[in-house]
Write a protein that holds these residues in place. Sequence first.
Motif, mmCIF file in Angstrom:
data_model
loop_
_atom_site.group_PDB
_atom_site.id
_atom_site.type_symbol
_atom_site.label_atom_id
_atom_site.label_comp_id
_atom_site.label_asym_id
_atom_site.label_seq_id
_atom_site.Cartn_x
_atom_site.Cartn_y
_atom_site.Cartn_z
ATOM 1 N N LEU A 278 0.578 -1.377 -0.247
ATOM 2 C CA LEU A 278 0.303 -0.280 -0.068
ATOM 3 C C LEU A 278 1.071 1.391 0.134
ATOM 4 C CD1 LEU A 278 -3.083 -1.449 2.518
ATOM 5 C CD2 LEU A 278 -3.411 0.349 0.164
ATOM 6 N N ALA A 279 1.819 1.439 0.522
ATOM 7 C CA ALA A 279 2.501 2.389 0.498
ATOM 8 C C ALA A 279 3.408 2.705 0.040
ATOM 9 C CB ALA A 279 3.536 2.435 2.043
ATOM 10 N N ARG A 280 3.564 1.578 -1.615
ATOM 11 C CA ARG A 280 4.647 1.798 -2.303
ATOM 12 C C ARG A 280 3.866 3.255 -3.889
ATOM 13 N NH1 ARG A 280 6.755 -4.122 -4.298
ATOM 14 N NH2 ARG A 280 7.407 -4.782 -2.286
ATOM 15 N N ASP A 281 4.843 3.853 -3.713
ATOM 16 C CA ASP A 281 3.996 4.865 -4.486
ATOM 17 C C ASP A 281 4.550 3.885 -6.362
ATOM 18 O OD1 ASP A 281 7.810 7.614 -3.700
ATOM 19 O OD2 ASP A 281 5.111 6.708 -3.223
ATOM 20 N N THR A 282 4.612 3.227 -6.700
ATOM 21 C CA THR A 282 4.029 2.607 -7.832
ATOM 22 C C THR A 282 2.605 1.729 -7.904
ATOM 23 O OG1 THR A 282 5.047 0.777 -7.360
ATOM 24 C CG2 THR A 282 6.139 2.011 -8.262
ATOM 25 N N THR A 283 1.995 1.786 -6.514
ATOM 26 C CA THR A 283 0.543 1.286 -6.606
ATOM 27 C C THR A 283 -0.501 1.952 -6.799
ATOM 28 O OG1 THR A 283 1.359 -0.349 -4.930
ATOM 29 C CG2 THR A 283 -0.813 0.258 -4.800
ATOM 30 N N GLY A 284 -1.515 1.799 -7.954
ATOM 31 C CA GLY A 284 -2.296 2.518 -8.370
ATOM 32 C C GLY A 284 -3.475 2.304 -7.282
ATOM 33 N N ALA A 287 -5.413 -0.420 -7.261
ATOM 34 C CA ALA A 287 -4.509 -1.510 -6.201
ATOM 35 C C ALA A 287 -4.551 -1.586 -4.812
ATOM 36 C CB ALA A 287 -3.242 -1.555 -6.511
ATOM 37 N N ARG A 288 -4.332 -0.010 -4.437
ATOM 38 C CA ARG A 288 -4.988 0.505 -3.248
ATOM 39 C C ARG A 288 -5.915 -0.135 -2.648
ATOM 40 N NH1 ARG A 288 -4.383 5.003 -0.682
ATOM 41 N NH2 ARG A 288 -2.246 4.174 -0.048
ATOM 42 N N GLY A 289 -7.442 -0.156 -2.803
ATOM 43 C CA GLY A 289 -8.978 -0.037 -2.966
ATOM 44 C C GLY A 289 -7.787 -1.738 -2.866
ATOM 45 N N ARG A 290 -8.084 -2.658 -3.612
ATOM 46 C CA ARG A 290 -7.910 -3.876 -2.942
ATOM 47 C C ARG A 290 -7.412 -4.826 -1.702
ATOM 48 N NH1 ARG A 290 -8.244 -3.622 -8.876
ATOM 49 N NH2 ARG A 290 -5.876 -4.273 -8.964
ATOM 50 N N LEU A 291 -6.281 -3.563 -2.211
ATOM 51 C CA LEU A 291 -5.378 -4.725 -1.127
ATOM 52 C C LEU A 291 -5.590 -4.180 0.510
ATOM 53 C CD1 LEU A 291 -1.571 -3.138 -2.531
ATOM 54 C CD2 LEU A 291 -2.541 -5.505 -1.003
ATOM 55 N N THR A 292 -6.591 -2.900 0.472
ATOM 56 C CA THR A 292 -7.293 -2.164 1.807
ATOM 57 C C THR A 292 -7.878 -3.649 2.296
ATOM 58 O OG1 THR A 292 -6.866 -0.134 1.252
ATOM 59 C CG2 THR A 292 -8.504 -0.750 2.663
ATOM 60 N N GLN A 293 -8.809 -4.094 0.458
ATOM 61 C CA GLN A 293 -10.446 -4.998 1.174
ATOM 62 C C GLN A 293 -9.762 -6.559 1.861
ATOM 63 O OE1 GLN A 293 -12.278 -4.853 -2.617
ATOM 64 N NE2 GLN A 293 -13.129 -2.763 -2.068
ATOM 65 N N ALA A 294 -8.392 -6.478 0.696
ATOM 66 C CA ALA A 294 -7.394 -7.507 1.059
ATOM 67 C C ALA A 294 -7.146 -7.420 2.774
ATOM 68 C CB ALA A 294 -6.644 -7.980 0.825
ATOM 69 N N LEU A 295 -6.816 -6.441 3.728
ATOM 70 C CA LEU A 295 -6.582 -6.955 5.456
ATOM 71 C C LEU A 295 -8.433 -7.301 6.190
ATOM 72 C CD1 LEU A 295 -5.038 -2.749 5.097
ATOM 73 C CD2 LEU A 295 -4.003 -5.850 6.099
ATOM 74 N N ALA A 296 -9.224 -7.035 5.007
ATOM 75 C CA ALA A 296 -10.513 -7.381 5.837
ATOM 76 C C ALA A 296 -10.339 -9.156 6.493
ATOM 77 C CB ALA A 296 -11.699 -7.527 5.364
ATOM 78 N N LEU A 311 -7.346 5.215 7.904
ATOM 79 C CA LEU A 311 -8.729 6.560 7.796
ATOM 80 C C LEU A 311 -8.122 7.490 7.350
ATOM 81 C CD1 LEU A 311 -9.939 5.193 11.630
ATOM 82 C CD2 LEU A 311 -10.836 5.093 9.220
ATOM 83 N N HIS A 312 -6.843 7.879 7.250
ATOM 84 C CA HIS A 312 -6.736 9.033 7.214
ATOM 85 C C HIS A 312 -6.126 8.920 5.794
ATOM 86 C CE1 HIS A 312 -7.640 9.836 11.196
ATOM 87 N NE2 HIS A 312 -6.486 8.925 11.904
ATOM 88 N N ASP A 313 -5.652 8.480 5.526
ATOM 89 C CA ASP A 313 -5.091 7.948 3.749
ATOM 90 C C ASP A 313 -6.066 9.123 2.658
ATOM 91 O OD1 ASP A 313 -3.601 5.812 1.928
ATOM 92 O OD2 ASP A 313 -4.994 6.521 1.094
ATOM 93 N N GLU A 314 -4.949 9.352 2.093
ATOM 94 C CA GLU A 314 -5.314 10.703 1.075
ATOM 95 C C GLU A 314 -6.404 10.095 0.411
ATOM 96 O OE1 GLU A 314 -1.768 11.938 -0.984
ATOM 97 O OE2 GLU A 314 -0.833 12.761 1.086
ATOM 98 N N ASP A 315 -6.383 9.279 -0.187
ATOM 99 C CA ASP A 315 -7.517 8.186 -1.204
ATOM 100 C C ASP A 315 -8.990 7.838 -0.450
ATOM 101 O OD1 ASP A 315 -8.903 6.365 -2.489
ATOM 102 O OD2 ASP A 315 -7.657 5.999 -3.887
#
Length: 332
Positions: A278-284, A287-296, A311-315
Amino acid sequence: MLIGEVARRSGVSARMLRHYESLGLVRPSGRTGSGYREYSGEDIQRIFHVESLRAMGLSLREIGRALDDPGFTPSALVDDLIRRTRERIAVETELLTRLRRVHATDPAGWEDVLHVVTLLGALGSKSADARQRAALASVDEVPVEALVEAALGEGDPNVAGALRWALARSGDGGPALLAEGIGSPVAAVRERAVRSLAEMPGDEATALLRNALASPDAVVRGYAALALGTRGEADAVPALVDLVVAGTNDTDAADALSLLAGDDAAADRIAAELVDRLARDTTGASARGRLTQALAGVPGAGSSRALQELLHDEDRAVALTAAYLLQLRDMG
């Protein structure tokens, strides 16, 4: 030299020498006083020329042209011989393979032989229905290498599924043969090989799937990771996260990650891997949304902390997803 002596020294029977003479290929230069054929040194040399050309596969008619036509050029004929020889070798190789496969079944009688031959023929049928029926009937009936060959070449998804089912229930040898297919230069063959290997039970298949994680082919790595995830293999985690990022079988990959997060230590490692990506600049954004959902699907304090930070993410979509997942956790 008389015909009997020529036959003895040349290895060509007197009957064949007379046949050559009737075709005009080799005519004895003279006759004895008693009328017997008499061959000169040049005649004998021509006999050896004829035999040499026969050994190359030329017909007697072609040999006559080659020896008697001053303008004859051999290149086209040699090219044709090469083509015919390759075709003959292919046919003979196919026959040899079929015979070996029949022999491997240790048939008790001719009925068994005919049954195996029928199944092998059906596996190569042009009809998908016939191939599927043969695949379902082939468990313990045909050698595993025949099933592997059919599986690696099968394009119909229903037949391919039947072949994978049969391979999973076949004898020894299947995993190693499928692993060879993973090294094929053809992408479709590599995919079929790893998908078939993924359904093979046992430690050998698991070890070969681990090796497949190092494949340069992302499709191969993905199918290997999904299979290893269901087998509890932690080595699959990075490749599973890659699937989530790529959006390829991402739901299945997230389920596999959840399955691998069976204890606190494993769950924290998986959460750390997801957070790192999630922290990588190359992650679109998607993709960041899918990674967040995977944490569930990852239990434990590590994933909860990650969701709190998100909760404080810019996206905003990521932040809202994190809030929703945390709410579900509180309700649980």
